[in-house]
Design an enzyme around this catalytic site. Structure first.
Site, mmCIF file in Angstrom:
data_model
loop_
_atom_site.group_PDB
_atom_site.id
_atom_site.type_symbol
_atom_site.label_atom_id
_atom_site.label_comp_id
_atom_site.label_asym_id
_atom_site.label_seq_id
_atom_site.Cartn_x
_atom_site.Cartn_y
_atom_site.Cartn_z
ATOM 1 N N TYR A 153 0.826 -1.366 -0.138
ATOM 2 C CA TYR A 153 -0.015 -0.102 -0.118
ATOM 3 C C TYR A 153 0.797 0.993 0.095
ATOM 4 C CZ TYR A 153 -3.955 -3.036 1.369
ATOM 5 O OH TYR A 153 -4.809 -4.101 1.382
ATOM 6 N N LYS B 195 3.976 -15.267 2.247
ATOM 7 C CA LYS B 195 4.012 -15.961 1.030
ATOM 8 C C LYS B 195 5.233 -16.223 0.830
ATOM 9 C CE LYS B 195 1.421 -17.358 -2.665
ATOM 10 N NZ LYS B 195 0.726 -18.638 -2.453
ATOM 11 N N ASP C 10 -2.698 -18.180 1.426
ATOM 12 C CA ASP C 10 -3.641 -18.739 0.866
ATOM 13 C C ASP C 10 -4.221 -19.943 1.689
ATOM 14 O OD1 ASP C 10 -1.027 -19.700 0.319
ATOM 15 O OD2 ASP C 10 -1.615 -20.598 -1.740
ATOM 16 N N ASP D 135 -5.319 -6.925 6.039
ATOM 17 C CA ASP D 135 -6.730 -6.264 5.388
ATOM 18 C C ASP D 135 -7.590 -7.127 5.009
ATOM 19 O OD1 ASP D 135 -8.229 -4.441 4.526
ATOM 20 O OD2 ASP D 135 -7.096 -3.641 2.834
ATOM 21 N N ASP E 48 -10.931 -9.133 7.797
ATOM 22 C CA ASP E 48 -12.300 -9.018 7.344
ATOM 23 C C ASP E 48 -12.965 -10.464 7.140
ATOM 24 O OD1 ASP E 48 -12.547 -6.349 7.173
ATOM 25 O OD2 ASP E 48 -13.008 -6.434 5.057
#
Ligand code: NAD
Length: 358
Positions: free
Chosen positions: A143, A192, A224, A248, A252
């Site tokens: 970001y 990852k 994942d 992020d 959620d």
């Protein structure tokens, strides 16, 4: 006698003042029951600050927050300010306050209350016993790295750069290990590392930091796989620590395990014990002023403040147990009630919770 802890209180807009009023009742009850002492100072922020001071984040609000040990925030924003220019929007103040207070992690608990299991989209037996925290790094990663558009061989291309330094990973890893120490002592570090160089740096750093926390069991989970395991075996997680974008998404996903947005608390932490605590939900303009908002997310944010900033685990446990017992007894605000005609008001829910604290 306990030290006096200073709490900056920012009620904000919409339902913010209504839910914060219930959280303040909980603070008062905690003083009576446990002998802890709090000094609260109110500050303007968001739409109300735009109306009264001409800016979403006035300097005196920041000064009050910086002098405090913790900040309790309701919610900001609403349609009245939606068409304002960017610098006069409540959301601009949200980014500004996090930056000005040096907050670099976001903490989101996901706790499944037994009596609300049926409200989730997952099977009740999968959710049984779920009580986890996602620790998300907030200041680095893709970001904030360099971004660019350029002409490539096949047309236009876009590039986003993911950058992490050892120092950034180390400070969030230490925070997550410390939080795990106060809980079931299990940390899942999500990355990852099979593909990304930043993830390999992340993993090496977390492993190095783990030497200082031999009492905490560490596992590495690829992002994942973590997304799948959160749906398959959510109760096996205790604390999950991860970088900005993975956090992020995963926070959620974890939030959805629990059902209602009116139940979710959060914290943003900086160096030391300072933190800003707020419900995950917004200012809910559609129900503002009606006295029907669910105050539990804000009340559980106070419990989180007691756990993470003050180390008042006894008082935090009392709040969490009181919320459970009130829900177990069948009391519901409109957002979580099956039979809406039996829903209780914001203040009635607050009163029941403080009565259940002892
Ligand atoms: P929202 O969370 O305010 O509301 C979404 C839905 O959930 C609404 O139907 C609302 O009535 C319901 N809801 C939310 N909290 C509830 C509660 N405690 N009890 C019962 N029902 C509840 O999200 P939104 O509608 O997208 O945003 C409204 C405003 O809030 C916008 O201006 C947005 O920018 C702002 N916002 C602020 C924050 C913050 O202050 N941190 C976070 C998100 C959104």
């Amino acid at each position: 006698m306990a030290d006096v802890k200073k709490i900056a209180v920012i009620a904000g807009d919409g339902i913010g003042p209504e839910v914060v009023a219930e959280a303040l009742k909980v603070l008062k009850k905690t003083e009576e029951l446990f002998g802890y002492r709090f000094e609260t100072e109110h500050a303007l922020f968001g739409g109300i600050a735009i109306d009264e001071k001409g800016t979403p984040l006035p300097q005196d609000t920041l000064d009050i927050c910086k002098k405090a040990d913790a900040v309790l925030l309701g919610a900001v924003g609403g349609p009245k300010w939606d068409n304002n220019p960017k610098e006069l929007r409540p959301e601009t103040g949200l980014l500004g306050i996090r930056k000005a207070l040096g907050l670099f992690s976001n903490i989101r608990p996901a706790v499944v209350f037994d009596c609300l299991k049926e409200a989730s989209t997952l099977k009740p037996e999968v959710l049984e016993g779920t009580d986890l925290i996602v620790v998300r790094e907030l200041t680095g990663g893709i970001y904030f790295g360099d971004k660019l558009r350029r002409e490539g061989a096949g047309g236009q291309e876009a590039v986003d750069t993911c950058v992490y330094s050892v120092a950034e990973v180390e400070r969030i890893a230490r925070q997550a290990f410390e939080i795990a120490r106060t809980r079931r002592k299990k940390l899942a570090s999500v990355d990852k590392a099979n593909v990304l160089e930043t993830s390999r740096l992340w993993r090496e750093t977390v492993i190095r930091v783990s030497a200082d926390y031999p009492d905490v069991e560490l596992e590495h989970v690829l992002v994942d796989n973590c997304a799948m395991q959160l749906l398959r075996r959510p109760s096996s997680f205790d604390v999950i620590v991860t970088e900005n974008m993975f956090g992020d998404i995963l926070s959620d996903e974890a939030a959805m395990l629990t059902g209602s947005i009116g139940m979710l608390s959060s914290a943003s932490l900086g160096e030391g014990s300072f933190g800003l605590y707020e419900p995950v939900h917004g200012s809910a303009p559609d129900i503002a002023g009606l006295g029907v908002a669910n105050p539990i997310a804000t009340i559980l944010s106070v419990a989180l403040m007691f756990h993470l900033t003050f180390g008042y685990h006894d008082a935090a446990d009392a709040i969490e147990n009181a919320v459970k017992s009130v829900l177990d007894a069948g009391h519901r605000t409109g957002d979580i009630a099956v039979d809406k005609s039996k829903a209780i008001s914001t203040s009635a829910m607050g009163d029941l919770i403080i009565a259940a604290m002892g």
